[in-house]
Write an enzyme that holds these catalytic residues in place. Structure first.
Site, mmCIF file in Angstrom:
data_model
loop_
_atom_site.group_PDB
_atom_site.id
_atom_site.type_symbol
_atom_site.label_atom_id
_atom_site.label_comp_id
_atom_site.label_asym_id
_atom_site.label_seq_id
_atom_site.Cartn_x
_atom_site.Cartn_y
_atom_site.Cartn_z
ATOM 1 N N ARG A 55 32.302 50.803 38.373
ATOM 2 C CA ARG A 55 32.429 51.692 37.212
ATOM 3 C C ARG A 55 32.113 50.985 35.903
ATOM 4 N NH1 ARG A 55 35.162 53.726 41.251
ATOM 5 N NH2 ARG A 55 35.347 51.515 41.673
ATOM 6 N N THR A 56 32.774 49.859 35.657
ATOM 7 C CA THR A 56 32.650 49.221 34.340
ATOM 8 C C THR A 56 31.227 48.709 34.125
ATOM 9 O OG1 THR A 56 34.947 48.547 34.653
ATOM 10 C CG2 THR A 56 33.769 47.567 32.808
ATOM 11 N N ARG A 105 33.380 40.097 32.452
ATOM 12 C CA ARG A 105 34.540 40.271 33.348
ATOM 13 C C ARG A 105 34.798 38.953 34.053
ATOM 14 N NH1 ARG A 105 35.798 45.012 37.650
ATOM 15 N NH2 ARG A 105 36.240 46.031 35.668
ATOM 16 N N HIS A 132 42.283 45.333 30.024
ATOM 17 C CA HIS A 132 40.996 45.968 30.336
ATOM 18 C C HIS A 132 40.821 47.031 29.234
ATOM 19 C CE1 HIS A 132 37.633 47.517 32.419
ATOM 20 N NE2 HIS A 132 38.144 47.741 33.612
HETATM 21 N N1 CP Z 1 38.196 50.718 36.768
HETATM 22 C C1 CP Z 1 37.410 49.657 36.996
HETATM 23 O O1 CP Z 1 37.480 48.645 36.281
HETATM 24 O O2 CP Z 1 36.542 49.806 38.059
HETATM 25 P P1 CP Z 1 35.470 48.725 38.486
HETATM 26 O O3 CP Z 1 36.205 47.528 39.026
HETATM 27 O O4 CP Z 1 34.611 49.395 39.537
HETATM 28 O O5 CP Z 1 34.674 48.352 37.260
#
Ligand code: CP
Length: 293
Positions: A55-56, A105, A132
């Site tokens: 997602r991110t 990240r 986050h």
């Molecule tokens: N919510 C979130 O951070 O998802 P991802 O780890 O897929 O980025």
């Protein structure tokens, strides 16, 4: 002027509300690319993810492209990190190559402490168990779209709160907007400074419930029986029935169907989980514009 975007704690409630308004503008104009594609023209955004992400990472890439920026997706596993290059030297290299902002990240809560000499903006895309903040903003945007306010909202969070950087940012926002957070889940997964609340007792009193994945990658030797966990703490059809009609279901993802959330609940009419994901693009557009333009 914000230099980096590392935590919601450095923003005022007014700063956050301005970002939410701008994200809402991007949401409303999502089918009018001419309104946004010039905003980061000739800028380069680098996605640097030392931990997995769907997602991110993808929503930052889409957000940057909708603002007209070019995107470099740096993959540590296929880079000079494998030859021993440090994070600082990797980011300094990207800076010297002409990148205008870095989305980072990392598993280390304190990763940004050693990066103070980086001159270009850094954006926290999830740092260990710390925060986050871009997820925090998209969660606030989703709540604001639903309730047209944040002040006074009551939210239950349930699951692995001890290891959750998502909750780290939500806690910060809750103080700024006078929201009340209730913490549910097994005692072993709650930090010592929060009070445990029974999920079954609180579901009927909240505006939203946020379910959290057990972060197995941050545990050693945790034995988990998915069915037992679902029975005790999971959001299943029976528990959804306890929610008020106006209450919504949130989850930052990724979710483990059948563990913290039952399959049929993920796309329940009260679920806003995929709306949250969609809002990730608009929230991150607002943040990228603010920090990089
Ligand atoms: N919510 C979130 O951070 O998802 P991802 O780890 O897929 O980025």
């Amino acid at each position: 002027m914000i230099k980096h975007f590392l935590s919601l704690s450095s923003l005022t409630a007014s700063d956050i509300s301005t970002l939410i308004d701008r994200a809402q503008f991007f949401f409303l104009n999502q089918h009018l690319p001419d309104k946004t594609k010039h905003l980061l023209k000739n800028k380069i955004v680098a996605n640097v993810f030392y931990e997995p992400s769907t997602r991110t990472r993808c929503s930052f890439e889409i957000a940057a492209k909708r603002l007209g920026a070019d995107v470099v997706n740096f993959v540590p596993e296929n880079s000079s990190v494998k030859k021993g290059e440090t994070i600082y030297d990797t980011l300094k290299t990207l800076e010297s190559l002409g990148v205008n902002g870095i989305v980072l990240r990392h598993a280390d809560d304190h990763v940004f402490d050693g990066l103070q000499k980086i001159k270009i903006p850094l954006l926290n895309a999830g740092a260990g168990k710390f925060e986050h903040p871009t997820q925090g903003l998209l969660d606030l945007l989703t709540l604001h779209q639903e309730f047209n306010k944040l002040q006074g909202l009551r939210i239950a969070v349930c699951g692995d709160i001890k290891h959750s950087r998502v909750v780290g940012s939500l806690m910060v926002a809750a103080e700024k907007f006078d929201m009340k957070i209730f913490y549910c889940g097994p005692n072993a997964l709650l930090p010592s400074n929060v009070k445990q609340t029974s999920i079954d007792e609180i579901l009927g009193e909240v505006d939203a419930v946020m379910m959290l994945r057990i972060q197995l990658e941050r545990h050693e030797g945790l034995e988990l029986n998915p069915q037992t966990y679902n029975d005790q703490y999971g959001l299943n059809t029976k528990r959804v029935g306890l929610l008020q009609k106006h209450a919504i279901i949130l989850h930052p993802g990724p979710f483990n169907r059948g563990v913290e959330i039952s399959d049929e609940v993920v796309e329940h009419p009260q679920s806003r989980i995929f709306k949250q994901m969609a809002n990730g693009v608009f929230a991150r557009m607002a943040i990228l514009e603010k920090v990089i333009s």
